[in-house]
Write an enzyme that holds these catalytic residues in place. Structure first.
Site, short mmCIF file in Angstrom:
data_model
loop_
_atom_site.label_atom_id
_atom_site.label_comp_id
_atom_site.label_asym_id
_atom_site.label_seq_id
_atom_site.Cartn_x
_atom_site.Cartn_y
_atom_site.Cartn_z
N ASP A 1 0.81 -1.22 0.00
CA ASP A 1 0.00 0.00 0.00
C ASP A 1 0.84 1.27 0.00
O ASP A 1 2.07 1.22 0.18
CB ASP A 1 -0.97 -0.01 1.21
CG ASP A 1 -0.28 -0.42 2.52
OD1 ASP A 1 0.96 -0.39 2.57
OD2 ASP A 1 -1.00 -0.77 3.47
N ASN B 1 -8.02 -2.65 13.87
CA ASN B 1 -9.40 -2.90 13.41
C ASN B 1 -9.47 -4.07 12.42
O ASN B 1 -10.48 -4.27 11.77
CB ASN B 1 -9.99 -1.64 12.79
CG ASN B 1 -9.23 -1.19 11.54
OD1 ASN B 1 -8.27 -1.84 11.12
ND2 ASN B 1 -9.67 -0.10 10.94
N HIS C 1 -7.51 -4.47 9.73
CA HIS C 1 -7.11 -4.22 8.34
C HIS C 1 -5.82 -4.95 7.99
O HIS C 1 -4.94 -5.15 8.83
CB HIS C 1 -7.06 -2.72 7.99
CG HIS C 1 -5.94 -1.91 8.54
ND1 HIS C 1 -6.13 -0.70 9.17
CD2 HIS C 1 -4.60 -2.11 8.53
CE1 HIS C 1 -4.97 -0.20 9.53
NE2 HIS C 1 -4.01 -1.04 9.16
N GLU D 1 -9.67 -1.63 4.87
CA GLU D 1 -10.39 -1.32 6.10
C GLU D 1 -11.66 -2.18 6.21
O GLU D 1 -12.10 -2.76 5.22
CB GLU D 1 -10.78 0.18 6.09
CG GLU D 1 -9.59 1.14 6.02
CD GLU D 1 -8.86 1.31 7.36
OE1 GLU D 1 -8.88 0.38 8.20
OE2 GLU D 1 -8.27 2.39 7.56
C1 GLP Z 1 -0.55 0.22 8.67
C2 GLP Z 1 -0.22 -0.47 7.33
C3 GLP Z 1 -0.40 -1.96 7.42
C4 GLP Z 1 0.25 -2.42 8.70
C5 GLP Z 1 -0.57 -1.95 9.88
C6 GLP Z 1 0.06 -2.24 11.23
O1 GLP Z 1 -1.57 1.13 8.58
N1 GLP Z 1 -0.96 0.02 6.21
O2 GLP Z 1 0.16 -2.58 6.28
O3 GLP Z 1 0.32 -3.82 8.74
O4 GLP Z 1 -0.95 -0.62 9.74
O5 GLP Z 1 1.14 -1.39 11.49
P1 GLP Z 1 2.13 -1.58 12.70
O6 GLP Z 1 3.01 -2.72 12.35
O7 GLP Z 1 2.87 -0.28 12.78
O8 GLP Z 1 1.30 -1.86 13.91
#
Ligand code: GLP
Length: 241
Positions: free
Chosen positions: A67, A136, A138, A143
């Site tokens: 992403d 949440n 995702h 989302e």
């Molecule tokens: C972000 C990214 C995801 C990631 C998630 C968790 O928003 N778009 O790809 O896996 O949130 O992030 P973190 O590893 O910082 O908890």
């Protein structure tokens, strides 16, 4: 699902890097799906160490990131392109033209999504897809409410996601409101999925992912239907299983 429980973040990073290296060594022209966020940072660090010790080369590797924020250029330190360049691509021998991240700095995001999806289809879906998980549920930036049939698409970020990611920006207002993300269907077409989880705050999301109802309201729950998923997590993140 295979669940690998390790003591802490360092062990998780080490173990997951070994799995990535194994994939690179076993497959001729491997395709890796990559994730950003805090969770995989340690794994990327381990991959760089292994590269410096001549244990792995990325010369034949192609990568597709999950992403990118809409509206940020690759030079913006909060873009995922910048993150990947800093945390992996510029430190190893991957040909940079093989290291794909959606272009968020575009006037035509729909076109960018269609082209990104086509490129993945043409090169090949991931041999190994790295995933993290949002609180949440995702995956990528898919989302709650995203169709399980989705391909690469643009998405309006949840307020909770913007708040969770605000720690990287100067203020909440600076966090983009939209992103481009691989779709759920794109992710599910990967041959193998490696999901990394660390810390107590992820424990509830992990429990829902593994044991909860399969529903578009909790996107990660679809992984229960994938036949080759490994979850590598520390004790805290796996404490509710
Ligand atoms: C972000 C990214 C995801 C990631 C998630 C968790 O928003 N778009 O790809 O896996 O949130 O992030 P973190 O590893 O910082 O908890």
């Amino acid at each position: 699902m295979e669940i690998v429980k390790l003591k802490g973040y360092e062990e998780m990073s080490q173990k997951s890097s070994e799995l990535v290296i194994k994939t690179i060594q076993e497959i001729d022209n491997p395709v890796l799906g990559l994730a950003t966020g805090s969770t995989p940072e340690g794994m990327y660090g381990e991959l760089i160490k292994a590269y410096r010790k001549n244990n792995v080369s990325f010369q034949n590797v192609t990568t597709f990131n999950l992403d990118e924020y809409v509206g940020l250029s690759g030079e913006d330190s909060n873009s995922y392109r910048y993150y990947m360049n800093e945390k992996l691509f510029h430190a190893v021998d991957i040909p940079i033209e093989h290291a794909h991240v959606p272009n968020g700095d575009t006037k035509t995001p729909e076109k960018e999504c269609a082209e990104y999806e086509k490129l993945i289809r043409d090169v090949g879906y991931a041999d190994l897809q790295i995933l993290g998980i949002g609180l949440n549920g995702h995956i990528g930036f898919n989302e709650p409410g995203t169709s399980f049939d989705s391909k690469t698409h643009t998405i309006e970020l949840d307020e909770s996601t913007r708040q969770a990611n605000a720690r990287f920006f100067n203020s909440l207002e600076e966090v983009p409101t939209q992103a481009i993300t691989m779709g759920i269907d794109t992710i599910m077409k990967s041959n193998k999925i490696l999901l990394l989880v660390s810390g107590e705050k992820k424990a509830e999301a992990v429990q829902k992912l593994v044991q909860g109802e399969i529903t578009e309201e909790f996107p990660a729950s679809i992984l229960q239907q994938h036949t080759n998923v490994v979850i590598i997590g520390d004790e805290a993140a796996l404490s509710k299983l």
